[in-house]
Motif scaffolding. Structure first.
Motif, PDB file in Angstrom:
ATOM      1  N   LEU A  39       0.753  -1.267   0.061  1.00 22.98           N
ATOM      2  CA  LEU A  39       0.077  -0.134   0.029  1.00 22.98           C
ATOM      3  C   LEU A  39       0.988   1.011  -0.079  1.00 22.98           C
ATOM      4  O   LEU A  39       0.654   2.062  -0.821  1.00 22.98           O
ATOM      5  N   GLU A  40       2.033   1.140   0.794  1.00 21.39           N
ATOM      6  CA  GLU A  40       2.684   2.404   0.985  1.00 21.39           C
ATOM      7  C   GLU A  40       3.520   2.506  -0.575  1.00 21.39           C
ATOM      8  O   GLU A  40       3.648   3.811  -0.864  1.00 21.39           O
ATOM      9  N   GLU A  41       3.798   1.444  -1.119  1.00 25.55           N
ATOM     10  CA  GLU A  41       4.432   1.816  -2.324  1.00 25.55           C
ATOM     11  C   GLU A  41       3.608   2.150  -3.505  1.00 25.55           C
ATOM     12  O   GLU A  41       3.892   3.163  -4.269  1.00 25.55           O
ATOM     13  N   THR A  42       2.157   1.561  -3.248  1.00 29.22           N
ATOM     14  CA  THR A  42       1.255   2.168  -4.309  1.00 29.22           C
ATOM     15  C   THR A  42       0.909   3.748  -4.202  1.00 29.22           C
ATOM     16  O   THR A  42       0.819   4.632  -5.397  1.00 29.22           O
ATOM     17  N   LEU A  43       0.856   4.285  -3.021  1.00 30.48           N
ATOM     18  CA  LEU A  43       0.423   5.368  -2.774  1.00 30.48           C
ATOM     19  C   LEU A  43       1.926   6.340  -2.584  1.00 30.48           C
ATOM     20  O   LEU A  43       1.918   7.728  -2.469  1.00 30.48           O
ATOM     21  N   ALA A  45       4.074   6.770  -0.400  1.00 30.08           N
ATOM     22  CA  ALA A  45       4.055   7.454   1.031  1.00 30.08           C
ATOM     23  C   ALA A  45       4.234   6.390   2.049  1.00 30.08           C
ATOM     24  O   ALA A  45       3.886   5.338   1.903  1.00 30.08           O
ATOM     25  N   ARG A  46       5.002   6.901   3.107  1.00 27.50           N
ATOM     26  CA  ARG A  46       5.309   6.003   4.485  1.00 27.50           C
ATOM     27  C   ARG A  46       3.996   6.441   5.015  1.00 27.50           C
ATOM     28  O   ARG A  46       3.677   7.477   5.557  1.00 27.50           O
ATOM     29  N   LEU A  47       3.136   5.307   5.510  1.00 30.33           N
ATOM     30  CA  LEU A  47       2.022   5.672   6.298  1.00 30.33           C
ATOM     31  C   LEU A  47       2.222   5.405   7.746  1.00 30.33           C
ATOM     32  O   LEU A  47       1.764   5.955   8.725  1.00 30.33           O
ATOM     33  N   PHE A  48       3.329   4.320   8.446  1.00 32.67           N
ATOM     34  CA  PHE A  48       3.588   4.307   9.582  1.00 32.67           C
ATOM     35  C   PHE A  48       5.014   4.596   9.788  1.00 32.67           C
ATOM     36  O   PHE A  48       5.891   4.042   8.832  1.00 32.67           O
ATOM     37  N   LEU A  49       5.312   5.163  11.088  1.00 29.64           N
ATOM     38  CA  LEU A  49       6.689   5.047  11.321  1.00 29.64           C
ATOM     39  C   LEU A  49       6.752   3.818  12.257  1.00 29.64           C
ATOM     40  O   LEU A  49       6.045   3.824  13.142  1.00 29.64           O
ATOM     41  N   ARG A  50       7.756   3.178  12.156  1.00 30.50           N
ATOM     42  CA  ARG A  50       8.244   1.687  12.673  1.00 30.50           C
ATOM     43  C   ARG A  50       8.892   2.045  13.892  1.00 30.50           C
ATOM     44  O   ARG A  50      10.077   2.370  13.697  1.00 30.50           O
ATOM     45  N   THR A  51       8.303   1.841  15.068  1.00 29.39           N
ATOM     46  CA  THR A  51       9.145   1.885  16.352  1.00 29.39           C
ATOM     47  C   THR A  51       9.409   0.357  16.894  1.00 29.39           C
ATOM     48  O   THR A  51       8.808  -0.795  16.397  1.00 29.39           O
ATOM     49  N   PRO A  52      10.342   0.068  17.897  1.00 27.77           N
ATOM     50  CA  PRO A  52      10.469  -1.177  18.351  1.00 27.77           C
ATOM     51  C   PRO A  52       9.502  -1.922  18.809  1.00 27.77           C
ATOM     52  O   PRO A  52       9.172  -2.968  18.945  1.00 27.77           O
ATOM     53  N   THR A  53       8.363  -1.102  19.226  1.00 27.85           N
ATOM     54  CA  THR A  53       6.833  -1.994  19.973  1.00 27.85           C
ATOM     55  C   THR A  53       5.740  -1.501  19.096  1.00 27.85           C
ATOM     56  O   THR A  53       4.683  -2.157  19.098  1.00 27.85           O
ATOM     57  N   VAL A  56       3.328   3.674  14.394  1.00 28.15           N
ATOM     58  CA  VAL A  56       2.728   5.012  14.637  1.00 28.15           C
ATOM     59  C   VAL A  56       2.395   5.685  13.277  1.00 28.15           C
ATOM     60  O   VAL A  56       3.179   5.730  12.423  1.00 28.15           O
ATOM     61  N   LEU A  57       1.111   6.199  12.995  1.00 29.69           N
ATOM     62  CA  LEU A  57       0.766   6.955  11.796  1.00 29.69           C
ATOM     63  C   LEU A  57       1.644   8.144  11.624  1.00 29.69           C
ATOM     64  O   LEU A  57       1.954   8.925  12.578  1.00 29.69           O
ATOM     65  N   THR A  58       2.200   8.350  10.287  1.00 35.41           N
ATOM     66  CA  THR A  58       2.738   9.387   9.989  1.00 35.41           C
ATOM     67  C   THR A  58       1.719  10.502   9.342  1.00 35.41           C
ATOM     68  O   THR A  58       0.682  10.084   9.672  1.00 35.41           O
ATOM     69  N   PRO A  59       2.098  11.599   9.351  1.00 38.06           N
ATOM     70  CA  PRO A  59       1.180  12.521   8.646  1.00 38.06           C
ATOM     71  C   PRO A  59       0.385  12.128   7.400  1.00 38.06           C
ATOM     72  O   PRO A  59      -0.913  12.313   7.457  1.00 38.06           O
ATOM     73  N   ALA A  60       1.122  11.391   6.724  1.00 40.26           N
ATOM     74  CA  ALA A  60       0.261  10.708   5.569  1.00 40.26           C
ATOM     75  C   ALA A  60      -0.550   9.723   5.906  1.00 40.26           C
ATOM     76  O   ALA A  60      -1.790   9.521   5.361  1.00 40.26           O
ATOM     77  N   GLU A  66      -9.184   9.238   7.804  1.00 43.49           N
ATOM     78  CA  GLU A  66     -10.629   9.390   7.602  1.00 43.49           C
ATOM     79  C   GLU A  66     -11.333   8.774   6.150  1.00 43.49           C
ATOM     80  O   GLU A  66     -12.227   8.101   6.123  1.00 43.49           O
ATOM     81  N   PRO A  67     -10.534   8.900   5.165  1.00 35.40           N
ATOM     82  CA  PRO A  67     -11.112   8.380   3.691  1.00 35.40           C
ATOM     83  C   PRO A  67     -11.179   6.923   4.050  1.00 35.40           C
ATOM     84  O   PRO A  67     -11.915   6.120   3.602  1.00 35.40           O
ATOM     85  N   ALA A  68     -10.104   6.067   4.804  1.00 36.11           N
ATOM     86  CA  ALA A  68     -10.313   4.939   4.919  1.00 36.11           C
ATOM     87  C   ALA A  68     -11.559   4.222   5.649  1.00 36.11           C
ATOM     88  O   ALA A  68     -12.079   3.217   5.180  1.00 36.11           O
ATOM     89  N   GLU A  69     -11.844   5.124   6.693  1.00 40.95           N
ATOM     90  CA  GLU A  69     -13.003   4.865   7.468  1.00 40.95           C
ATOM     91  C   GLU A  69     -14.113   4.727   6.716  1.00 40.95           C
ATOM     92  O   GLU A  69     -15.155   4.151   6.997  1.00 40.95           O
ATOM     93  N   SER A  70     -14.362   5.949   5.778  1.00 36.76           N
ATOM     94  CA  SER A  70     -15.425   6.076   4.848  1.00 36.76           C
ATOM     95  C   SER A  70     -15.612   4.865   4.076  1.00 36.76           C
ATOM     96  O   SER A  70     -16.868   4.395   3.738  1.00 36.76           O
ATOM     97  N   MET A  71     -14.449   4.563   3.558  1.00 38.67           N
ATOM     98  CA  MET A  71     -14.731   3.075   2.773  1.00 38.67           C
ATOM     99  C   MET A  71     -14.955   1.988   3.523  1.00 38.67           C
ATOM    100  O   MET A  71     -15.955   1.231   3.456  1.00 38.67           O
ATOM    101  N   GLU A  72     -14.645   1.902   4.835  1.00 44.13           N
ATOM    102  CA  GLU A  72     -15.186   1.034   5.573  1.00 44.13           C
ATOM    103  C   GLU A  72     -16.655   0.892   6.043  1.00 44.13           C
ATOM    104  O   GLU A  72     -17.117  -0.007   5.954  1.00 44.13           O
ATOM    105  N   GLN A  73     -17.076   1.853   6.100  1.00 47.36           N
ATOM    106  CA  GLN A  73     -18.525   2.098   6.406  1.00 47.36           C
ATOM    107  C   GLN A  73     -19.369   1.754   5.325  1.00 47.36           C
ATOM    108  O   GLN A  73     -20.350   1.387   5.415  1.00 47.36           O
ATOM    109  N   ALA A  74     -18.998   2.334   3.971  1.00 42.08           N
ATOM    110  CA  ALA A  74     -19.517   1.963   2.816  1.00 42.08           C
ATOM    111  C   ALA A  74     -19.431   0.447   2.583  1.00 42.08           C
ATOM    112  O   ALA A  74     -20.457  -0.425   2.221  1.00 42.08           O
TER     113      ALA A  74
END
Length: 290
Positions: A39-43, A45-53, A56-60, A66-74
């Motif tokens: 998904l990150e390659e398609t977009l 954009a880096r969507l998550f910051l990988r920490t050891p535990t 975490v969502l990046t700004p992207a 919100e758009p993904a949640e709208s897709m989920e609701q549909a």
């Protein structure tokens, strides 16, 4: 972006780990990792910051949430509406409730439905947490809180009573607590504070300020077991505690009442299999009055 990729993204965003997302989606951890990377390659954009535990969502990633949640609701709306047209007495129903309500009301209702309609399969989810019916975490819920979501149908099943109980052995050793003394000199068995915060202020209207909390749990079943084992005094639903031979009701003038609600999503409420289970559950609660 297709919905299948969006659901992997949402699972990781909500849980924070690949392992947790994999458990939620019933896939292996490597699959989740591959989907997120693709998904990150398609977009681009880096969507998550990988920490050891945690992931975490990046700004992207935050912008995508919100758009993904709208897709989920549909997508879920499509599922519910198609399922809501089903007039067959077959299929699976996911029921969310508490272990106490399940034992007294829901399991007998399920047994009756299975006998009359063997094509209906039931998944029973017992947890103090409230299942999200809009996200189809469950199709039907039997619980003590009335929802306020406009897409849910709620029916009041009964008003139930709670009282104060301790084991016969506890009362023999420590005596009964007396009204107005705020449980002074007595041990208390409680839900964990985040589960039922009000319990830590009072049990059936009797302040708990002078009692000593010696046991905490998130499970009603464990609350019963702790009281039966003589650990202390607690508040329990009378529909079960009155029939427990190891328990005795103390301060019987102290009581509390609460409502039991049947909750279903409007899109699924009228399906044949749901109506069969709803009727059986309603009958079980009605039997309490007779």
């Amino acid at each position: 972006m297709n919905w299948d990729n969006a659901r992997y993204f949402l699972a990781v965003a909500r849980v924070g780990t690949l392992r947790g997302a994999a458990a939620r989606l019933s896939v292996d951890q490597a699959t989740v990792g591959r989907r997120i990377a693709a998904l990150e390659e398609t977009l681009a954009a880096r969507l998550f910051l990988r920490t050891p535990t945690l992931y975490v969502l990046t700004p992207a990633g935050e912008a995508l949430l919100e758009p993904a949640e709208s897709m989920e609701q549909a997508a879920l709306q499509i599922e519910r509406r198609v399922a809501g047209l089903d007039d067959q007495l077959s299929g699976t129903i996911r029921v969310a409730t508490t272990d106490s309500l399940a034992k007294r009301f829901v399991i007998p209702a399920i047994a009756r439905v299975r006998k009359e309609h063997p094509g209906i399969d039931i998944v029973c989810l017992t947890s103090p947490a409230i299942a999200n019916l809009t996200r189809r975490e469950a199709d039907l819920a039997i619980r003590t809180l009335r929802p306020d979501a406009p897409d849910l149908i709620a029916r009041r099943l009964a008003q139930l009573e709670a009282g104060l109980y301790a084991s016969h052995s506890y009362v023999a050793a420590r005596g009964e607590p007396r009204e107005g003394e705020a449980f002074e000199g007595h041990d208390l068995v409680m839900y964990e504070q985040p589960v039922v915060p009000s319990m830590w202020d009072a049990l059936c209207g009797e302040p708990t300020t002078r009692g000593r909390v010696v046991f905490q749990t998130s499970s009603t079943m464990m609350l019963f077991e702790a009281a039966c084992a003589g650990l202390g005094v607690t508040e329990l639903p009378c529909f079960r505690a009155d029939h427990e031979p190891q328990l005795v009701r103390v301060m019987p003038q102290r009581t509390d009442r609460f409502d039991a609600w049947l909750v279903a999503h409007a899109d699924l409420y009228k399906t044949a299999r749901m109506q069969a289970l709803i009727a059986a559950v309603t009958d079980e609660f009605a039997s309490l009055a007779h």
